[in-house]
Every structure is written in structure tokens, then in C-alpha cells.
Design a protein around this motif. Structure first.
Motif, short mmCIF file in Angstrom:
data_model
loop_
_atom_site.label_atom_id
_atom_site.label_comp_id
_atom_site.label_asym_id
_atom_site.label_seq_id
_atom_site.Cartn_x
_atom_site.Cartn_y
_atom_site.Cartn_z
N ARG A 181 -11.31 3.68 -8.22
CA ARG A 181 -11.36 2.27 -7.81
C ARG A 181 -10.11 1.53 -8.23
N SER A 182 -9.63 1.84 -9.41
CA SER A 182 -8.42 1.22 -9.93
C SER A 182 -7.22 1.60 -9.05
N ALA A 183 -7.13 2.87 -8.69
CA ALA A 183 -6.05 3.33 -7.82
C ALA A 183 -6.13 2.67 -6.45
N GLU A 184 -7.34 2.55 -5.93
CA GLU A 184 -7.56 1.90 -4.64
C GLU A 184 -7.08 0.44 -4.70
N ARG A 185 -7.41 -0.24 -5.77
CA ARG A 185 -7.01 -1.64 -5.94
C ARG A 185 -5.49 -1.76 -6.05
N ARG A 186 -4.88 -0.88 -6.83
CA ARG A 186 -3.41 -0.88 -6.95
C ARG A 186 -2.76 -0.64 -5.60
N GLY A 187 -3.35 0.26 -4.82
CA GLY A 187 -2.82 0.55 -3.49
C GLY A 187 -2.88 -0.66 -2.57
N ARG A 188 -4.00 -1.36 -2.62
CA ARG A 188 -4.15 -2.57 -1.79
C ARG A 188 -3.15 -3.65 -2.21
N VAL A 189 -2.96 -3.81 -3.50
CA VAL A 189 -2.00 -4.80 -4.01
C VAL A 189 -0.59 -4.43 -3.54
N ALA A 190 -0.24 -3.15 -3.62
CA ALA A 190 1.08 -2.68 -3.19
C ALA A 190 1.26 -2.92 -1.69
N GLU A 191 0.23 -2.63 -0.90
CA GLU A 191 0.32 -2.84 0.55
C GLU A 191 0.49 -4.32 0.88
N THR A 192 -0.19 -5.18 0.15
CA THR A 192 -0.04 -6.62 0.36
C THR A 192 1.39 -7.06 0.04
N GLY A 193 1.92 -6.57 -1.07
CA GLY A 193 3.30 -6.88 -1.43
C GLY A 193 4.29 -6.37 -0.40
N ALA A 194 4.07 -5.16 0.09
CA ALA A 194 4.95 -4.59 1.10
C ALA A 194 4.89 -5.41 2.39
N ALA A 195 3.69 -5.83 2.78
CA ALA A 195 3.54 -6.63 4.00
C ALA A 195 4.29 -7.96 3.87
N TRP A 196 4.18 -8.60 2.72
CA TRP A 196 4.91 -9.85 2.50
C TRP A 196 6.41 -9.62 2.54
N TRP A 197 6.87 -8.55 1.93
CA TRP A 197 8.29 -8.23 1.93
C TRP A 197 8.79 -8.02 3.36
N LEU A 198 8.01 -7.28 4.16
CA LEU A 198 8.39 -7.06 5.56
C LEU A 198 8.45 -8.39 6.32
N ARG A 199 7.48 -9.27 6.10
CA ARG A 199 7.50 -10.58 6.76
C ARG A 199 8.77 -11.35 6.40
N LEU A 200 9.15 -11.31 5.14
CA LEU A 200 10.39 -11.99 4.71
C LEU A 200 11.62 -11.41 5.39
N LYS A 201 11.55 -10.16 5.81
CA LYS A 201 12.66 -9.49 6.49
C LYS A 201 12.58 -9.66 8.01
#
Length: 117
Positions: A5-25
Motif C-alpha cells: 500500500r505504501s509503494a502504491e501511494r508513493r507511485g501515485r504521488v510520483a505520477e501526480t508530480g510527473a503529470a504536473w511537471w509535464l503540464r509545466l512543459k
């Protein structure tokens, strides 16, 4: 079970960060966590006639990221992208497979065209 569950949560947080980074680009996020019979695509993004199918990997250290993605995993992402291409590509669009690597305290690494198959 807690580690999973912890790994799943970390993965979702990373994906959210990556999506925001892509939007900024300048990318527009078309979909996230798209499942297919052959695998999952973390992010589908579009910019200027290009659709990127993005695999996001997060690890505890930068050194661990060097081993987070391999040819087998990329092949699975590529197979899923092939299945999803008709759904997301418009006529004359190009597509590619990208990888975004994230580790705490480190700069995000965006590998464009990670799969040339």
C-alpha cells in the motif's frame, strides 16, 4: 500488505508530480493509469502533434533509479501503447514512449523516446 500500500501511494504521488511537471512543459494530460490486457500506461500526454505514453518510476535513491526500468518493462509499455494508440492519436500524430524517473531530493529525469523498438 502495508509495504504494498505504501509503494502504491508513493507511485501515485510520483505520477501526480510527473503529470504536473509535464503540464509545466506544455503537455496536456489525456489520461492517467490506463490499463490494457498487456500492461498499464501511467500517463498519456499530448503536445504539438505528439502523443507520449509515459512510464513513471519512483525510487528511494537516485542510484536505485538506474535499475528501475529495463527492456522488458519498456516492451510491456510499448505493447500497451500500441493497443491504446488508436484511442489517443489523431491523423498525422507521432507517438513515443517516455520515462520519468523520480527520487526524493533529486531533479526529475525525463527520458524522451526511451523505447525504440
Amino acid at each position: 500488505m502495508t509495504d504494498r500500500r505504501s509503494a502504491e501511494r508513493r507511485g501515485r504521488v510520483a505520477e501526480t508530480g510527473a503529470a504536473w511537471w509535464l503540464r509545466l512543459k506544455g503537455w496536456r494530460i489525456l489520461a492517467r493509469r490506463v490499463r490494457t490486457p498487456v500492461g498499464e500506461i501511467d500517463i498519456v500526454a499530448r503536445r504539438s502533434g505528439l502523443v507520449a505514453f509515459v512510464e513513471v518510476k519512483s525510487r528511494a535513491t537516485d542510484a536505485e533509479l538506474d535499475f528501475a526500468i529495463d527492456e522488458r518493462r519498456l516492451a510491456r509499455v510499448a505493447a500497451a501503447a500500441e493497443l491504446l494508440a488508436p484511442r489517443f492519436l489523431q491523423p498525422n500524430d507521432d507517438m513515443r514512449i517516455d520515462v520519468i524517473l523520480i527520487a526524493p531530493g533529486r531533479r526529475l529525469r525525463h527520458i524522451e523516446n526511451a523505447w525504440i523498438g
